[in-house]
Design a protein around this motif. Structure first.
Motif, PDB file in Angstrom:
ATOM      1  N   GLU A 172      -1.553   7.692   4.134  1.00  0.00           N
ATOM      2  CA  GLU A 172      -1.498   8.870   3.278  1.00  0.00           C
ATOM      3  C   GLU A 172      -0.170   9.619   3.337  1.00  0.00           C
ATOM      4  O   GLU A 172       0.025  10.583   2.587  1.00  0.00           O
ATOM      5  N   GLY A 173       0.703   9.231   4.229  1.00  0.00           N
ATOM      6  CA  GLY A 173       1.981   9.912   4.353  1.00  0.00           C
ATOM      7  C   GLY A 173       1.951  10.961   5.455  1.00  0.00           C
ATOM      8  O   GLY A 173       0.877  11.401   5.904  1.00  0.00           O
TER       9      GLY A 173
ATOM     10  N   GLN B 142      -5.853   9.285  19.754  1.00  0.00           N
ATOM     11  CA  GLN B 142      -5.467  10.346  18.830  1.00  0.00           C
ATOM     12  C   GLN B 142      -4.131  10.021  18.157  1.00  0.00           C
ATOM     13  O   GLN B 142      -3.986  10.166  16.933  1.00  0.00           O
ATOM     14  N   VAL B 143      -3.158   9.576  18.951  1.00  0.00           N
ATOM     15  CA  VAL B 143      -1.840   9.238  18.396  1.00  0.00           C
ATOM     16  C   VAL B 143      -1.955   8.045  17.447  1.00  0.00           C
ATOM     17  O   VAL B 143      -1.318   8.023  16.378  1.00  0.00           O
ATOM     18  N   VAL B 144      -2.754   7.052  17.817  1.00  0.00           N
ATOM     19  CA  VAL B 144      -2.943   5.885  16.951  1.00  0.00           C
ATOM     20  C   VAL B 144      -3.602   6.302  15.637  1.00  0.00           C
ATOM     21  O   VAL B 144      -3.237   5.798  14.563  1.00  0.00           O
ATOM     22  N   LEU B 145      -4.552   7.235  15.699  1.00  0.00           N
ATOM     23  CA  LEU B 145      -5.181   7.743  14.483  1.00  0.00           C
ATOM     24  C   LEU B 145      -4.150   8.430  13.591  1.00  0.00           C
ATOM     25  O   LEU B 145      -4.155   8.267  12.368  1.00  0.00           O
ATOM     26  N   TRP B 146      -3.246   9.192  14.216  1.00  0.00           N
ATOM     27  CA  TRP B 146      -2.173   9.830  13.444  1.00  0.00           C
ATOM     28  C   TRP B 146      -1.309   8.776  12.757  1.00  0.00           C
ATOM     29  O   TRP B 146      -0.911   8.942  11.596  1.00  0.00           O
ATOM     30  N   SER B 147      -1.028   7.709  13.460  1.00  0.00           N
ATOM     31  CA  SER B 147      -0.168   6.668  12.884  1.00  0.00           C
ATOM     32  C   SER B 147      -0.848   5.992  11.697  1.00  0.00           C
ATOM     33  O   SER B 147      -0.196   5.687  10.690  1.00  0.00           O
ATOM     34  N   HIS B 148      -2.156   5.746  11.795  1.00  0.00           N
ATOM     35  CA  HIS B 148      -2.908   5.157  10.675  1.00  0.00           C
ATOM     36  C   HIS B 148      -2.900   6.100   9.474  1.00  0.00           C
ATOM     37  O   HIS B 148      -2.690   5.669   8.331  1.00  0.00           O
ATOM     38  N   THR B 149      -3.139   7.395   9.756  1.00  0.00           N
ATOM     39  CA  THR B 149      -3.160   8.393   8.680  1.00  0.00           C
ATOM     40  C   THR B 149      -1.803   8.479   7.995  1.00  0.00           C
ATOM     41  O   THR B 149      -1.711   8.519   6.755  1.00  0.00           O
ATOM     42  N   ALA B 150      -0.735   8.524   8.796  1.00  0.00           N
ATOM     43  CA  ALA B 150       0.613   8.611   8.230  1.00  0.00           C
ATOM     44  C   ALA B 150       0.957   7.365   7.421  1.00  0.00           C
ATOM     45  O   ALA B 150       1.630   7.455   6.389  1.00  0.00           O
ATOM     46  N   ARG B 151       0.481   6.222   7.875  1.00  0.00           N
ATOM     47  CA  ARG B 151       0.792   4.957   7.192  1.00  0.00           C
ATOM     48  C   ARG B 151       0.088   4.871   5.840  1.00  0.00           C
ATOM     49  O   ARG B 151       0.626   4.358   4.865  1.00  0.00           O
TER      50      ARG B 151
END
Length: 247
Positions: A91-92, A80-89
């Motif tokens: 899309e912001g 879940q945290v890794v998915l957040w990091s991909h999304t933030a990278r």
């Protein structure tokens, strides 16, 4: 369902019962409602006296964790945290805002909200670590309700035995009742020591282990959120988070 807890409880009490039978004793001699009432009631009263209402009630509710632990998956949380990091990278950070209402854990909601709000990484860690420390302290204090019960029960059991012996001494004129009376008196000691070492203290230790695991998870989330706030590569974040997972 944590089957090993149930098996351990059954094995512990079965060993005592079987030992009593093998020694030629009767199971009925171990069943003494008055002794049980003295030990359980006295222990409950002592624990209530040492605890505030919120801590006591929370400790009672936490007992179910021994058999039905809270859902804890380090692997799922890492993903879940890794998915957040991909999304933030890609899309912001603001793209994570829509995920907040769907998170089941208020701690995750707060952490992700701080991240979305653009809080500095060091400040984010500081805020969440205070949250973790407060939560952990409350949980451990509640678990100590059972630890306290394990400390009081043997002494209350001895108190029950003394009360029983007083009753025996009042009937010295009837020697036929002395043997059985003394046996009944010491059942309270069995209840006190048995409940302390087979139930209360093991529950306290298991709750402490569960709290430790849950605290580790929260610390892992903080580490991941800080990495996202710093703009670390998702692979680096995942590698660091896997260091929290034991063999």
């Amino acid at each position: 369902m944590d089957s090993i807890s149930l098996i351990g409880l059954v094995v512990g009490f079965s060993a005592i019962v079987v030992g009593q039978v093998l020694e030629g004793g009767h199971l009925g001699s171990l069943v003494q409602p008055t002794a049980f009432m003295i030990v359980v009631g006295g222990t409950l009263g002592a624990v209530m006296l040492q605890s505030c209402t919120a801590t006591f009630l929370r400790g009672m509710k936490m007992a179910r964790w021994v058999f039905v632990p809270p859902a804890m998956s380090h692997e799922q949380l890492i993903q879940q945290v890794v998915l957040w990091s991909h999304t933030a990278r890609k899309e912001g950070l603001l793209a994570l805002e829509n995920l907040i209402p769907n998170l089941p854990d208020p701690f995750l909601q707060k952490g992700l909200q701080l991240l979305v709000d653009g809080v500095e990484p060091n400040r984010l860690r500081e805020v969440l670590e205070v949250e973790i420390g407060t939560w952990e302290g409350q949980m451990k204090q509640s678990a100590r309700v059972w630890e306290g019960a394990g400390g009081y029960a043997p002494t209350i059991g001895i108190l029950g035995a003394v009360l029983g012996l007083i009753h025996v001494m009042e009937n010295l004129s009837d020697p036929a009742k002395l043997g059985s009376g003394i046996a009944v008196a010491f059942v309270a000691t069995i209840y006190g020591v048995g409940l302390a070492n087979l139930v209360f203290l093991p529950i306290a230790k298991k709750l402490m282990a569960i709290i430790g695991s849950m605290t580790s998870q929260r610390e892992m989330v903080v580490d991941g959120l800080e990495g996202i706030a710093n703009g670390d590569n998702p692979r680096i974040i995942e590698s660091r988070l896997r260091g929290y997972v034991g063999d």
